[in-house]
Design an enzyme around this catalytic site. Structure first.
Site, PDB file in Angstrom:
ATOM      1  N   ASP A 188       1.027   3.716  -1.892  1.00 18.57           N
ATOM      2  CA  ASP A 188       2.063   4.158  -0.961  1.00 18.57           C
ATOM      3  C   ASP A 188       1.481   5.327  -0.163  1.00 18.57           C
ATOM      4  O   ASP A 188       1.365   6.441  -0.668  1.00 18.57           O
ATOM      5  CB  ASP A 188       3.312   4.590  -1.739  1.00 18.57           C
ATOM      6  CG  ASP A 188       4.442   5.038  -0.828  1.00 18.57           C
ATOM      7  OD1 ASP A 188       4.172   5.431   0.320  1.00 18.57           O
ATOM      8  OD2 ASP A 188       5.608   5.029  -1.279  1.00 18.57           O
ATOM      9  N   PHE A 226       8.431   9.017  -4.966  1.00 16.53           N
ATOM     10  CA  PHE A 226       9.456   8.729  -3.955  1.00 16.53           C
ATOM     11  C   PHE A 226       8.932   7.597  -3.086  1.00 16.53           C
ATOM     12  O   PHE A 226       7.928   7.744  -2.387  1.00 16.53           O
ATOM     13  CB  PHE A 226       9.759   9.952  -3.090  1.00 16.53           C
ATOM     14  CG  PHE A 226      10.829   9.676  -2.065  1.00 16.53           C
ATOM     15  CD1 PHE A 226      12.163   9.755  -2.414  1.00 16.53           C
ATOM     16  CD2 PHE A 226      10.496   9.322  -0.765  1.00 16.53           C
ATOM     17  CE1 PHE A 226      13.157   9.478  -1.473  1.00 16.53           C
ATOM     18  CE2 PHE A 226      11.476   9.041   0.175  1.00 16.53           C
ATOM     19  CZ  PHE A 226      12.810   9.121  -0.178  1.00 16.53           C
ATOM     20  N   LYS A 268       5.959   6.598   8.816  1.00 14.16           N
ATOM     21  CA  LYS A 268       5.962   7.972   9.333  1.00 14.16           C
ATOM     22  C   LYS A 268       5.044   8.121  10.540  1.00 14.16           C
ATOM     23  O   LYS A 268       5.418   7.757  11.645  1.00 14.16           O
ATOM     24  CB  LYS A 268       5.648   8.951   8.210  1.00 14.16           C
ATOM     25  CG  LYS A 268       6.770   9.026   7.152  1.00 14.16           C
ATOM     26  CD  LYS A 268       6.572  10.164   6.195  1.00 14.16           C
ATOM     27  CE  LYS A 268       7.696  10.239   5.157  1.00 14.16           C
ATOM     28  NZ  LYS A 268       8.973  10.716   5.706  1.00 14.16           N
TER      29      LYS A 268
END
Length: 398
Positions: free
Chosen positions: A215, A130, A244
């Site tokens: 990532d 993702f 985040k």
């Protein structure tokens, strides 16, 4: 009119937070929830942290936004701190993780272009990945739930099974630009890359002139007990995405790169209207002010070990429901046994026991508390989770 004012792309539940206090969210009726979702690993410092709150308030009263056509003392200062605390030599600030992924893809392709290899455009990514919801990011995953209905997608991606080094190497050819991989998969099932896998990708990039893109949007920024998850593996990437926890809830992301990898990113090759605005930079600086304090990451490691130990002690008491623990640090997941369904169990914990967690792939639910949790929060989580396990009724088999 039947459509809702908010476009109905989220199955929004009945939790309606209006206030946050540390590790808790308070709903509009005054109900309290233990927040072990943290905005999906975003609220690293919890809610209402005084250092963060003051920094943002002061910046709002000073300067919120200017064009990137002008000098950015705020951006330069935060970029330097990130460089000082990472592998990177340079940073591009974005508003989100997905935008950071887009920048990473462009950086990798442009690197090969300026080095005289414009054919090297293919990026090898991995199953259950993702990377975000933009067209480029969904092209970088093989998950049908992300891709269906959005074709044609961006060409130039191949997909190998996660943690299968041989399969990844078999896809390498003279058009390969590099690998893009989550050091620890989050949405895909809370699976950490094995040392052999992550180190093998690094070695392959070195051997074939490719770039390793990590990532770390979910697993970076202290989440695993180290500033970056790659530190567990003794390697460094060429390019990395972060978001985040970087802004503790303020929209902020970053694409980090070495000087060599960023060779092609010159004037006019990329940009962002809002990326790196002074308010976002103040948020980012405040997060680092807290995270770089002596003992902060040691605390994350210690709390992660205690949370995992508490789960390991609890699981045998509910072995009809719980299968295994996954993840690192305070990025943990528990896999459920069928016929239990992770999304249903997350709703059960939320609605009946006031515990917020997040569903993931492979029938796993994620436990992603603020990094500032204390032992009392762990005890409360385990109590609520145990009560939820006792009261949960899996769907009946057909």
């Amino acid at each position: 009119m039947s459509i809702t004012p908010l476009m109905p792309v989220y199955p929004r539940c009945d939790v309606r937070p209006v206030r946050g206090e540390g590790c808790y969210l308070i709903g509009e009726r005054g109900e309290r929830y233990l927040d072990f979702a943290a905005g999906i690993a975003v609220n690293a410092l919890g809610h209402g942290h005084p250092t963060f709150t003051k920094a943002v308030q002061d910046q709002v009263a000073t300067l919120m936004h200017v064009s990137n056509l002008y000098g950015s003392p705020q951006g330069e200062a935060l970029a330097q701190r990130i460089v000082d605390n990472s592998f990177a030599d340079t940073v591009f600030f974005t508003n989100s993780g997905a935008e950071a992924v887009e920048c990473a893809i462009k950086t990798a392709r442009r690197y090969h272009y300026v080095n005289g290899n414009p054919q090297r455009t293919k990026i090898i990514t991995f199953t259950n990945a993702f990377h975000g919801r933009t067209m480029g990011a969904i092209s970088a995953t093989n998950q049908a739930k992300m891709r269906d209905g959005f074709e044609p997608l961006l060409p130039g991606f191949d997909y190998a099974p996660f943690n299968d080094l041989d399969a990844a190497l078999a896809l390498v050819d003279d058009q390969t630009a590099g690998f893009m991989v989550e050091t620890v998969q989050g949405e895909g099932g809370m699976t950490a890359g094995t040392p052999e896998f992550i180190r093998g990708l690094r070695q392959a990039c070195d051997a074939h002139g490719m770039l390793l893109i990590l990532d770390e949007i979910q697993c970076g920024y202290g989440r695993t007990g180290k500033m970056w998850a790659y530190e567990h593996y003794g390697i460094t990437p060429d390019i990395m995405t972060a978001a985040k926890g970087i802004g503790n809830g303020f929209p902020l992301g970053a694409c980090l790169a070495t000087e060599a990898a960023a060779k092609g990113m010159v004037f006019g090759t990329h940009g962002s209207t809002y990326g790196g605005n002074p308010l976002a930079m103040a948020a980012g600086m405040a997060v680092l002010d807290v995270m770089t304090q002596p003992g902060f990451l040691d605390h994350v490691t210690r709390m992660g070990e205690r949370l995992r130990a508490a789960f390991e002690q609890m699981i045998p008491n509910h072995d009809h429901l719980f299968d295994e623990i996954r993840g690192k640090g305070l990025m943990l997941g528990i896999k459920l046994k069928e016929p239990a369904v992770a999304r249903d169990f997350v709703a059960h914990l939320r609605d009946n026991h006031g515990l917020l967690t997040v569903a993931a792939g492979e029938n796993v639910f994620r436990v992603l508390p603020p990094l500032v949790i204390e032992e009392r929060h762990i005890a409360e989580c385990v109590e609520k989770l145990s009560a939820g396990a006792r009261s949960y009724a899996p769907p009946a088999d057909d």
